[in-house]
Design a protein around this motif. Structure first.
Motif, PDB file in Angstrom:
ATOM      1  N   PHE A  29       4.407   1.764  -6.791  1.00  0.00           N
ATOM      2  CA  PHE A  29       3.559   0.594  -5.595  1.00  0.00           C
ATOM      3  C   PHE A  29       2.843   0.733  -5.024  1.00  0.00           C
ATOM      4  O   PHE A  29       2.535   0.244  -4.189  1.00  0.00           O
ATOM      5  CB  PHE A  29       5.490   0.850  -4.306  1.00  0.00           C
ATOM      6  CG  PHE A  29       6.900   0.521  -5.496  1.00  0.00           C
ATOM      7  CD1 PHE A  29       6.927  -0.537  -5.664  1.00  0.00           C
ATOM      8  CD2 PHE A  29       7.996   1.501  -6.375  1.00  0.00           C
ATOM      9  CE1 PHE A  29       8.115  -1.356  -6.270  1.00  0.00           C
ATOM     10  CE2 PHE A  29       9.022   1.453  -6.228  1.00  0.00           C
ATOM     11  CZ  PHE A  29       8.931  -0.567  -6.676  1.00  0.00           C
ATOM     12  N   TYR A  30       2.234   2.241  -4.303  1.00  0.00           N
ATOM     13  CA  TYR A  30       1.278   2.396  -3.879  1.00  0.00           C
ATOM     14  C   TYR A  30      -0.120   2.216  -4.243  1.00  0.00           C
ATOM     15  O   TYR A  30      -1.044   1.191  -3.204  1.00  0.00           O
ATOM     16  CB  TYR A  30       1.079   3.520  -3.706  1.00  0.00           C
ATOM     17  CG  TYR A  30       0.034   4.157  -2.823  1.00  0.00           C
ATOM     18  CD1 TYR A  30      -0.067   4.292  -1.122  1.00  0.00           C
ATOM     19  CD2 TYR A  30      -0.988   4.652  -3.082  1.00  0.00           C
ATOM     20  CE1 TYR A  30      -1.010   4.398  -0.173  1.00  0.00           C
ATOM     21  CE2 TYR A  30      -2.525   5.216  -2.611  1.00  0.00           C
ATOM     22  CZ  TYR A  30      -2.282   4.768  -1.571  1.00  0.00           C
ATOM     23  OH  TYR A  30      -3.265   5.148  -0.684  1.00  0.00           O
ATOM     24  N   CYS A  31      -0.095   2.245  -5.714  1.00  0.00           N
ATOM     25  CA  CYS A  31      -1.855   0.840  -5.853  1.00  0.00           C
ATOM     26  C   CYS A  31      -1.637  -0.249  -6.438  1.00  0.00           C
ATOM     27  O   CYS A  31      -2.229  -0.833  -6.158  1.00  0.00           O
ATOM     28  CB  CYS A  31      -1.604   2.046  -7.612  1.00  0.00           C
ATOM     29  SG  CYS A  31      -1.845   3.904  -7.144  1.00  0.00           S
ATOM     30  N   ARG A  32      -0.442  -0.351  -6.234  1.00  0.00           N
ATOM     31  CA  ARG A  32       0.063  -2.024  -6.392  1.00  0.00           C
ATOM     32  C   ARG A  32      -0.394  -2.362  -5.270  1.00  0.00           C
ATOM     33  O   ARG A  32      -1.359  -3.561  -5.359  1.00  0.00           O
ATOM     34  CB  ARG A  32       1.168  -2.822  -7.156  1.00  0.00           C
ATOM     35  CG  ARG A  32       1.861  -2.875  -7.978  1.00  0.00           C
ATOM     36  CD  ARG A  32       3.232  -3.138  -8.821  1.00  0.00           C
ATOM     37  NE  ARG A  32       2.897  -2.918 -10.603  1.00  0.00           N
ATOM     38  CZ  ARG A  32       4.033  -3.726 -10.442  1.00  0.00           C
ATOM     39  NH1 ARG A  32       4.772  -4.273 -10.086  1.00  0.00           N
ATOM     40  NH2 ARG A  32       3.930  -3.643 -11.960  1.00  0.00           N
ATOM     41  N   TYR A  33      -0.274  -2.073  -4.158  1.00  0.00           N
ATOM     42  CA  TYR A  33      -0.213  -3.002  -3.077  1.00  0.00           C
ATOM     43  C   TYR A  33      -1.529  -2.699  -2.243  1.00  0.00           C
ATOM     44  O   TYR A  33      -2.184  -3.040  -1.742  1.00  0.00           O
ATOM     45  CB  TYR A  33       0.640  -1.866  -1.454  1.00  0.00           C
ATOM     46  CG  TYR A  33       0.596  -1.983  -0.349  1.00  0.00           C
ATOM     47  CD1 TYR A  33       0.415  -3.543   0.452  1.00  0.00           C
ATOM     48  CD2 TYR A  33       0.080  -0.886   0.800  1.00  0.00           C
ATOM     49  CE1 TYR A  33       0.888  -3.659   1.681  1.00  0.00           C
ATOM     50  CE2 TYR A  33      -0.637  -1.153   1.886  1.00  0.00           C
ATOM     51  CZ  TYR A  33      -0.357  -2.344   2.461  1.00  0.00           C
ATOM     52  OH  TYR A  33      -0.433  -2.269   4.032  1.00  0.00           O
TER      53      TYR A  33
END
Length: 303
Positions: free
Chosen positions: A77-81
């Motif tokens: 989720f962090y890297c997608r964000y």
């Protein structure tokens, strides 16, 4: 108290020796070779025969899996964000998913809970290594673009079966059921005693902090997960399974350890962002002395 003094002294000595150039730049490699090939296998032979096996012993096996799975989701989720690519994601997965369960974990478990709980910590350590040698290598290959992002079962198996602490662990488990090893306890005790001082000294030689401002977002995100969220997930695991006592305490405390030093080695081997991973390792070790002190208060309630 003596354990905390030992930890600070050995890491400080490593930093001093490195700053003054009293040892070669790659001196830590020779020290690590002794730890991996001699001292850590001796730890297994010293402590594993003392373990009383029960269903609760599944928790220290599962807790590293929970830490790894949580890291995978968190970094997804962090890297997608942040719209990071696979290379950054794999680097952050390595930094968040694997705890320093031996070099830092063994001394701190002994300091907070007592040396008699090291056998449980060994189980956490071997489970962590198994994950790094399988899921960690798969993530590293994908992020580094090596071999088209594919990893073979033979490659993973070779890495597992050639790792000295794993071999020592398996031999200690098998032989302890077949042979009475009590006659060799003084010998293993002397060798195992070298793990703490040498491992901490080696870490001091390897600590690096240059360039942390440029990668503050990634470093802080990885450390928030590794030092705060990961042990919290293991607390949920022990509560869900109804586990209490030393098994629960060690499992949570080992999950609260900073990033495994070997994660930086894997990141470098597979051309990931090794600088970022090593930054997280170095800063995490320093912050872990404060964060594990807080978690030690939490685990007291699990006793």
């Amino acid at each position: 108290m003596v354990n905390f003094i030992l930890i600070a002294f050995c890491i400080g000595a490593g930093l001093l020796f490195k700053a003054q150039r009293w040892v070669p730049a790659d001196a830590h490699k020779s020290i690590n070779a002794w730890i991996l090939y001699v001292a850590l296998p001796a730890v297994s032979f010293k402590y594993l025969p003392q373990i009383e096996w029960s269903r609760q012993m599944l928790v220290p096996v599962l807790s590293p899996v929970v830490v790894w799975a949580g890291s995978w989701l968190f970094m997804e989720f962090y890297c997608r964000y942040k719209k990071y690519g696979q290379r950054s994601r794999s680097s952050l997965e390595l930094a968040g998913g694997y705890s320093n369960t031996s070099f830092i974990g063994f001394p701190l478990v002994a300091a907070y809970l007592g040396e008699q709980h090291i056998p449980i910590a060994i189980i956490c350590d071997q489970a962590t290594f198994l994950l790094l040698a399988t899921a960690g290598i798969v993530a590293a290959v994908k992020g580094g673009g090596a071999q088209g992002g594919k990893v073979s079962a033979a490659q993973v198996g070779k890495r597992l079966l050639s790792f000295p602490p794993f071999i020592g662990c398996m031999l200690a488990l098998v032989l302890s059921f077949l042979v009475d090893l009590s006659f060799a306890e003084p010998f293993f005790d002397r060798l195992a005693a070298t793990v703490g001082p040498l491992a901490l000294f080696s870490i001091g030689l390897q600590l690096k902090f240059n360039g942390w401002r440029q990668q503050l977002s990634q470093v802080s995100s990885a450390l928030v997960y590794k030092l705060l969220l990961a042990p919290a997930l293991v607390v949920l695991l022990v509560l869900a399974t109804g586990t209490r006592g030393a098994v629960a305490q060690v499992s949570v405390l080992e999950a609260a350890m900073p990033t495994l030093v070997s994660s930086g080695i894997v990141a470098e081997q597979y051309r990931l962002n090794a600088r970022l991973v090593n930054l997280i390792i170095g800063i995490g070790i320093l912050l872990a002395f404060l964060s594990t002190a807080c978690w030690s208060l939490v685990v007291q309630a699990l006793g």
